[in-house]
Write a protein that holds these residues in place. Sequence first.
Motif, PDB file in Angstrom:
ATOM      1  N   UNK A   2      -6.568  55.540-110.479  1.00 59.29           N
ATOM      2  CA  UNK A   2      -7.200  55.724-109.194  1.00 59.29           C
ATOM      3  C   UNK A   2      -8.569  55.030-108.693  1.00 59.29           C
ATOM      4  N   UNK A   3      -8.472  54.371-107.566  1.00 61.80           N
ATOM      5  CA  UNK A   3      -9.650  53.541-107.350  1.00 61.80           C
ATOM      6  C   UNK A   3      -9.952  53.625-105.872  1.00 61.80           C
ATOM      7  N   UNK A   4     -11.302  53.290-105.459  1.00 64.61           N
ATOM      8  CA  UNK A   4     -11.629  53.266-104.321  1.00 64.61           C
ATOM      9  C   UNK A   4     -11.788  51.693-103.836  1.00 64.61           C
ATOM     10  N   UNK A   5     -11.489  51.387-102.837  1.00 66.77           N
ATOM     11  CA  UNK A   5     -11.508  49.888-102.260  1.00 66.77           C
ATOM     12  C   UNK A   5     -11.911  49.587-100.963  1.00 66.77           C
ATOM     13  N   UNK A   6     -12.579  48.334-100.730  1.00 67.91           N
ATOM     14  CA  UNK A   6     -13.074  47.978 -99.433  1.00 67.91           C
ATOM     15  C   UNK A   6     -12.881  46.500 -99.266  1.00 67.91           C
ATOM     16  N   UNK A   7     -12.887  46.154 -97.965  1.00 65.69           N
ATOM     17  CA  UNK A   7     -12.591  44.688 -97.552  1.00 65.69           C
ATOM     18  C   UNK A   7     -13.556  44.408 -96.687  1.00 65.69           C
ATOM     19  N   UNK A   8     -13.953  43.174 -96.549  1.00 64.17           N
ATOM     20  CA  UNK A   8     -14.791  42.619 -95.571  1.00 64.17           C
ATOM     21  C   UNK A   8     -14.407  41.210 -95.203  1.00 64.17           C
ATOM     22  N   UNK A   9     -14.012  40.777 -94.270  1.00 61.97           N
ATOM     23  CA  UNK A   9     -14.041  39.553 -93.431  1.00 61.97           C
ATOM     24  C   UNK A   9     -15.162  38.830 -93.587  1.00 61.97           C
ATOM     25  N   UNK A  10     -15.098  37.677 -94.092  1.00 60.40           N
ATOM     26  CA  UNK A  10     -16.351  36.654 -94.142  1.00 60.40           C
ATOM     27  C   UNK A  10     -16.391  35.544 -93.162  1.00 60.40           C
ATOM     28  N   UNK A  11     -15.007  35.140 -92.847  1.00 57.73           N
ATOM     29  CA  UNK A  11     -15.110  33.896 -92.069  1.00 57.73           C
ATOM     30  C   UNK A  11     -13.527  33.773 -91.673  1.00 57.73           C
ATOM     31  N   UNK A  12     -13.236  33.174 -90.370  1.00 58.73           N
ATOM     32  CA  UNK A  12     -12.018  33.059 -90.048  1.00 58.73           C
ATOM     33  C   UNK A  12     -11.916  31.760 -89.425  1.00 58.73           C
ATOM     34  N   UNK A  13     -11.099  30.923 -89.662  1.00 57.89           N
ATOM     35  CA  UNK A  13     -11.131  29.442 -89.437  1.00 57.89           C
ATOM     36  C   UNK A  13      -9.420  28.998 -89.036  1.00 57.89           C
ATOM     37  N   UNK A  14      -9.764  28.294 -87.829  1.00 58.56           N
ATOM     38  CA  UNK A  14      -8.351  27.887 -87.218  1.00 58.56           C
ATOM     39  C   UNK A  14      -8.019  26.458 -87.964  1.00 58.56           C
ATOM     40  N   UNK A  15      -7.002  26.540 -88.510  1.00 56.88           N
ATOM     41  CA  UNK A  15      -6.432  25.244 -89.230  1.00 56.88           C
ATOM     42  C   UNK A  15      -5.551  24.296 -88.369  1.00 56.88           C
ATOM     43  N   UNK A  16      -5.363  24.745 -87.289  1.00 50.91           N
ATOM     44  CA  UNK A  16      -4.693  23.820 -86.074  1.00 50.91           C
ATOM     45  C   UNK A  16      -3.144  23.729 -86.298  1.00 50.91           C
ATOM     46  N   UNK A  17      -2.933  23.108 -87.536  1.00 53.84           N
ATOM     47  CA  UNK A  17      -1.439  22.956 -88.245  1.00 53.84           C
ATOM     48  C   UNK A  17      -1.209  24.249 -88.946  1.00 53.84           C
ATOM     49  N   UNK A  18      -0.118  24.785 -88.916  1.00 50.00           N
ATOM     50  CA  UNK A  18       0.545  25.975 -89.533  1.00 50.00           C
ATOM     51  C   UNK A  18       0.159  25.857 -91.202  1.00 50.00           C
ATOM     52  N   UNK A  19      -0.905  26.991 -91.535  1.00 49.28           N
ATOM     53  CA  UNK A  19      -1.365  27.056 -92.709  1.00 49.28           C
ATOM     54  C   UNK A  19      -0.268  27.831 -93.655  1.00 49.28           C
ATOM     55  N   UNK A  20      -0.221  27.290 -94.955  1.00 48.44           N
ATOM     56  CA  UNK A  20       0.923  27.897 -95.741  1.00 48.44           C
ATOM     57  C   UNK A  20       0.491  27.926 -97.420  1.00 48.44           C
ATOM     58  N   UNK A  21      -0.602  27.211 -97.501  1.00 49.69           N
ATOM     59  CA  UNK A  21      -1.202  27.305 -99.030  1.00 49.69           C
ATOM     60  C   UNK A  21      -2.510  26.991 -98.968  1.00 49.69           C
ATOM     61  N   UNK A  22      -3.303  28.014 -99.939  1.00 47.40           N
ATOM     62  CA  UNK A  22      -4.461  27.895-100.241  1.00 47.40           C
ATOM     63  C   UNK A  22      -5.151  28.169-101.476  1.00 47.40           C
ATOM     64  N   UNK A  23      -6.044  27.177-102.335  1.00 47.31           N
ATOM     65  CA  UNK A  23      -6.279  27.473-103.490  1.00 47.31           C
ATOM     66  C   UNK A  23      -7.623  27.154-103.649  1.00 47.31           C
ATOM     67  N   UNK A  24      -8.185  28.097-104.504  1.00 46.16           N
ATOM     68  CA  UNK A  24      -9.710  27.881-104.918  1.00 46.16           C
ATOM     69  C   UNK A  24      -9.619  27.114-106.339  1.00 46.16           C
ATOM     70  N   UNK A  25     -10.495  25.991-106.393  1.00 48.66           N
ATOM     71  CA  UNK A  25     -10.742  25.309-107.708  1.00 48.66           C
ATOM     72  C   UNK A  25     -11.030  26.434-108.835  1.00 48.66           C
ATOM     73  N   UNK A  26     -10.259  26.160-109.901  1.00 45.73           N
ATOM     74  CA  UNK A  26     -10.456  27.372-111.164  1.00 45.73           C
ATOM     75  C   UNK A  26     -11.428  26.847-112.028  1.00 45.73           C
ATOM     76  N   UNK A  27     -11.991  25.622-112.045  1.00 43.53           N
ATOM     77  CA  UNK A  27     -12.952  24.959-112.787  1.00 43.53           C
ATOM     78  C   UNK A  27     -14.213  25.756-112.475  1.00 43.53           C
ATOM     79  N   UNK A  28     -14.942  26.157-113.559  1.00 41.35           N
ATOM     80  CA  UNK A  28     -16.284  26.955-113.334  1.00 41.35           C
ATOM     81  C   UNK A  28     -17.506  26.383-112.476  1.00 41.35           C
TER      82      UNK A  28
END
Length: 458
Positions: A2-28
């Motif tokens: 059981x868990x309580x959850x909440x989401x908050x949109x921080x920013x929306x960006x238009x990529x102009x071309x169709x977006x199909x992949x996004x990746x955060x850098x995993x290095x600290x």
Amino acid sequence: MSARCKAQTLQVIDTEYSADATEWCPLQDWATILACGTYQLKKPESKPGEEESDDPHTRLGRLYLYHYSPQQKFSPVTELQRLEMAAILDMKWCHLPIAGHPTLAIANAKGALELYRLTGSRESCAVELALNMEVGQECLALSLDWSTGLREGGCPIKIICSDSRGRLSLLQLEGRSPSLDVLCQWDAHGFEAWIAAFNYWNCNVVYSGGDDSLLRVWDTRAQPDRPLLSSKRHSMGVCSIQSNPHRENVLATGSYDEHVLLWDTRQMKQPVSDTHVQGGVWRLKWHPTHSNLLLAAGMHSGFHILDCDFKSDECPILTSYVLHNSLAYGADWARLSPQPSLLTNQEAAAAALPHRESAGSSRTQNLDRSNQNLKIFYESPTASFDVVLEDESGEYVPETAPLQNEAPLPAELAGAVSEVTAVPDYAPPESSVLATCSFYDHMLHVWRWEWQRARPPE
């Protein structure tokens, strides 16, 4: 769980071309760097009065590099760089620096695997092409995965790549000035091999999924002329696979059949759990630190966070992020430090009263905004948008005052807050930052998700 959850949109960006992949850098030291890849079909140009050309479409791509600044309350994401290139089908950062640099691998529409090294500082950095290698002619490179030996040690860095002709290519990184050597290449599926992934606990084992609806397991220590296992448990094309980096013998797969399956790799006759997410599962990502949290890109149904606790035949969906207006494709968790809580005092009080039936219970329910959504109406093709807060029934919810100026709690809830302090029903909240992108509306969303686990009853 059981868990309580909440989401908050921080920013929306238009990529102009169709977006199909996004990746955060995993290095600290580079965890605030975000990459987004795009794929755009361009029709051949024809002169006025001429019939449309039969020439093939051009597959265009663009790579975006962003910096995320948690301290900036508004517009925390800043574009650092954009590069024009062939259409991007998949991309992933290596979990180890290569020759001292964070390195991003890209699978593109020209059947090539490209490595880009990141240089500069976190606030002012850029990627540059370090290596380009063709993995097949007249094909699209569809997916890739890194094996860095983090879980077993002593393994060289390898990449597995799948392509549109159904083949898998196993490559090994060599030298300080990195080069890629092809260790083996083989026909794995009768149609497109949508996805290939390593077993992170055994770098010799590779998983693949294809448009032939097959999930296959391969041992790469010898020329893999036949799979160790072929499963037809999915009823449509298998397009997402990821080994759990925290728990050995746990594998997640997803398919166009709209199901996420969890497997015990020691016994794969039947999956451990089967969750229907109402949309084709294009990508799956395990949480960077929590072994039970799985992010799924559900194409037509948005993005979902599953609680994979292995206690039931179906994984509970903790949150569905449905603010994209098109196919949900790219998704990833950021590896950032914890941030201030999204939950208000009123919500904490509401959480403290899960079993109370009183005159104040309906009022408590009204204060709990966990079931409300931010609905974003785009003014495409620009990046401007309007935001409306609505509840589950679609009714408009007036904007509330900023958190620091909240009104005092009602008397019946004030006691609840003190009860939370004394005997809390929920663990302290934890939060994550995510990036998700969608195809035809060419949008990248950066958002926060917060959750509180219920404490087991004493």
